[in-house]
Design an enzyme around this catalytic site. Structure first.
Site, short mmCIF file in Angstrom:
data_model
loop_
_atom_site.label_atom_id
_atom_site.label_comp_id
_atom_site.label_asym_id
_atom_site.label_seq_id
_atom_site.Cartn_x
_atom_site.Cartn_y
_atom_site.Cartn_z
NE ARG A 74 -2.45 -1.79 3.21
CZ ARG A 74 -2.33 -3.08 3.49
NH1 ARG A 74 -2.80 -3.98 2.65
NH2 ARG A 74 -1.76 -3.49 4.60
CD GLU A 111 1.92 -10.79 17.62
OE1 GLU A 111 1.33 -11.16 18.63
OE2 GLU A 111 1.40 -10.06 16.75
#
Length: 191
Positions: A74, A111
């Protein structure tokens, strides 16, 4: 002379409030507990998209970067339009394996696991003043990796910019602690 949307009345709202109300929250995507901040409604509405781009153009017009580097994917949308408006070049920083020429890469921790981004070795020159842009800052890992890539090639990253900051995830704070100036238009509490 036509007015841009940001020069017209935004029904009693600041540009940031106007932009924020057009960001869709998708609960539990891509996994349970995540509140995904979807910018596609900003892009599909020409007036909102103009207000969004104008916010960045006004900020960076005088800072005069020599290039805009957009993070996959994006960041490509916002960054390429901003580069066009500022009359500077655009540099894509892509996920590994997507660029056809000689690349330099940077791996960073997620993560759960890791990811790698890369860019062409001739995308910037030493001394270039580059603005690094993405749609959102969460943990800051992708933007930090992008900054490291640009700096390895000798560029100066003048700022990291994004539409959305998720401050509870600590990314913007980590980026600042790592020496990167950060600018975002809106923030959302939560993940």
């Amino acid at each position: 002379m036509s007015q841009s949307a940001s020069d017209t009345d935004l029904p009693g709202q600041s540009p940031a409030e106007y932009i924020k109300q057009h960001i869709r929250t998708v609960p539990d995507w891509p996994s349970p507990g995540i509140q995904f901040r979807d910018i596609t409604p900003l892009l599909s509405n020409p007036r909102v998209f103009r207000v969004l781009i104008d916010q960045f153009v006004h900020r960076y017009f005088d800072l005069r970067p020599s290039a805009i580097a957009g993070l996959d994917a994006r960041g490509f949308i916002i960054g390429s339009v901003l580069a066009y408006e500022l009359n500077v070049g655009f540099v894509p920083i892509r996920k590994k394996g997507k660029l056809p020429f000689t690349t330099v890469e940077e791996t960073y921790e997620l993560e759960y696991g890791s990811a790698t981004v890369e860019m062409h070795t001739d995308a910037v020159k030493p001394g270039d003043r580059v603005l690094l842009i993405d749609d959102l800052i969460a943990t800051g890992g992708t933007m930090m990796a992008g900054m490291r890539l640009l700096e390895r090639l000798g560029a100066q990253v003048i700022e990291g910019a994004a539409i959305v900051d998720l401050p509870e995830l600590g990314g913007s704070q980590r980026l600042r602690a790592g020496g990167l100036r950060v600018h975002t238009l809106v923030s959302f509490e939560g993940h």
